[in-house]
Design an enzyme around this catalytic site. Structure first.
Site, PDB file in Angstrom:
ATOM      1  N   CYS A 276       1.050  -1.179  -0.057  1.00  0.00           N
ATOM      2  CA  CYS A 276       0.344   0.176   0.067  1.00  0.00           C
ATOM      3  C   CYS A 276       0.933   1.296   0.484  1.00  0.00           C
ATOM      4  O   CYS A 276       1.613   1.131   0.555  1.00  0.00           O
ATOM      5  CB  CYS A 276      -0.936  -0.079   1.574  1.00  0.00           C
ATOM      6  SG  CYS A 276      -1.824   1.866   1.463  1.00  0.00           S
ATOM      7  N   ASP A 277       0.822   2.287  -0.564  1.00  0.00           N
ATOM      8  CA  ASP A 277       0.853   3.810  -0.708  1.00  0.00           C
ATOM      9  C   ASP A 277       1.068   4.066   0.228  1.00  0.00           C
ATOM     10  O   ASP A 277       2.154   5.472   0.992  1.00  0.00           O
ATOM     11  CB  ASP A 277      -0.307   4.871  -1.409  1.00  0.00           C
ATOM     12  CG  ASP A 277       1.304   5.532  -1.968  1.00  0.00           C
ATOM     13  OD1 ASP A 277       2.588   5.248  -1.678  1.00  0.00           O
ATOM     14  OD2 ASP A 277       0.220   6.808  -2.383  1.00  0.00           O
ATOM     15  N   CYS A 320     -23.126  -1.301  13.596  1.00  0.00           N
ATOM     16  CA  CYS A 320     -23.753   0.290  13.226  1.00  0.00           C
ATOM     17  C   CYS A 320     -24.438  -0.111  11.951  1.00  0.00           C
ATOM     18  O   CYS A 320     -23.534  -0.542  10.702  1.00  0.00           O
ATOM     19  CB  CYS A 320     -22.244   0.753  12.646  1.00  0.00           C
ATOM     20  SG  CYS A 320     -23.403   2.930  12.413  1.00  0.00           S
TER      21      CYS A 320
END
Length: 370
Positions: A276-277, A320
């Site tokens: 990931c960056d 949620c």
């Protein structure tokens, strides 16, 4: 193997600008080697050869930095040549480039247009806000150069979107910014919440974004967008479009809205690969395209459990009523609770503010489209 996603940093962490909140400067300073210089053509060749020969159906290459254009136009011409050379299976190739626009001229625009590059142009709101955060190396403003790049891309019919980092100044002036973007015809927009320095806590910098301010920003922006939607003149705002897609049961195009990290290959200038960056640190290195094949890199990805970690959301998040759309947000914005071994998104309260006011309208839009 499915479609392959590759993000390449041809200039490593080097840049011709100095932005106050740069997350990659922060990352680079937290690893053993801050910059890997310019990517060689041999490394570029190895990256494209080893990824393209394994992809099926489609492959995407995105170039980012630092500032990728520092590597020079010839490098990107060579990238396109290598893609054609190794596209043995006639797969679909997508190219994108994220830039601050500082060196973009007619030659760059002509190349982008001829080779169907999608450009992300970093621009933070109105001139005064942009120039307060995004400087030259000498501290000068950069808005004029960036907006001129946008004008040139319009002239050459280059596809591009405006990428805006949401800082407190941006959040507080969203209506003004929205109207200013309309005036310029910047109808393709992305907004990314400003990142706090990695592993240093929250709200400790002038540009730190609180959950409450982020939630109000999203609400204010959605109100403006929704009002224009009624008349069919709304801009394309990726986050909102993704929420509508999620409501319809589709996967989000943006990885931070999918609920778990995807399979990415983020390549530093020396050929080293990361998942990931936002996690280009020594401990996350998966291998190097100059030495390893994609199988080795994917085995290392599984060994460190990078994707699996993003599934460890706490029960509050999972239960949620907004989880259908929120999905827990980006892993980079999640905080770890050692007592439970689970994560909760720092911006959770902000998402609650936004969805409490906008959720029903998102569902309404999805139903009207369906």
């Amino acid at each position: 193997m499915p479609a392959v996603s590759v993000l390449i940093k041809p200039s490593s962490s080097m840049c011709n600008m100095s932005c106050d909140y740069c997350f990659y400067c922060d990352e680079a300073q937290k690893r053993s080697q801050e910059s890997f210089g310019f990517m060689s053509e041999q490394t570029l060749k190895n990256v494209i050869r080893k990824t393209m020969l394994r992809a099926e159906g489609m492959i995407s290459y995105a170039f980012q930095g630092g500032e990728p254009t520092l590597r020079g136009l010839d490098f990107f011409k060579k990238a396109v040549d290598y893609q054609k050379q190794y596209n043995k299976n006639q797969i679909q190739v997508h190219n994108a480039l994220q830039t601050n626009g500082y060196v973009i001229d007619e030659k760059w625009c002509r190349f982008f247009r001829e080779n169907n590059f999608l450009i992300g142009l970093s621009l933070d709101g109105t001139q005064d806000i942009h120039d307060s955060l995004r400087h030259t190396k000498n501290g000068g403003g950069t808005y004029a150069r960036t907006s001129e790049a946008a004008r040139l891309m319009d002239e050459f019919q280059v596809e591009y979107n405006i990428l805006t980092v949401v800082t407190p100044a941006v959040a507080d002036n969203v209506k003004k910014i929205y109207r200013d973007y309309q005036k310029h015809g910047w109808n393709y927009q992305q907004y990314i919440a400003c990142l706090d320095p990695l592993d240093e806590g929250h709200e400790k910098t002038p540009y730190s974004l609180t959950p409450e301010k982020y939630g109000q920003f999203l609400t204010d922006l959605f109100d403006l967008w929704y009002e224009d939607l009624k008349y069919g003149r709304q801009p394309y705002i990726r986050q909102f479009e993704n929420y509508i897609g999620l409501a319809a049961g589709y996967m989000a195009e943006s990885c931070d809205q999918r609920g778990s990290c995807g399979i990415q290959n983020v390549v530093e200038a020396d050929g080293s690969v990361y998942p990931c960056d936002f996690y280009m640190l020594d401990e996350y290195c998966l291998g190097n395209f100059n030495e390893h094949r994609l199988d080795h890199i994917n085995e290392r990805r599984e060994a460190i459990g990078f994707v699996e970690r993003s599934l460890k959301l706490n029960e509050k998040c999972r239960e949620c009523k907004y989880s259908r759309l929120c999905r827990g947000g980006c892993q980079r914005n999640r905080d770890f609770n050692p007592s439970t071994g689970l994560y909760e998104n720092y911006f959770c309260a902000g998402y609650q503010i936004f969805f409490e006011k906008c959720y029903d309208r998102i569902i309404e839009i999805e139903k009207s489209i369906r």
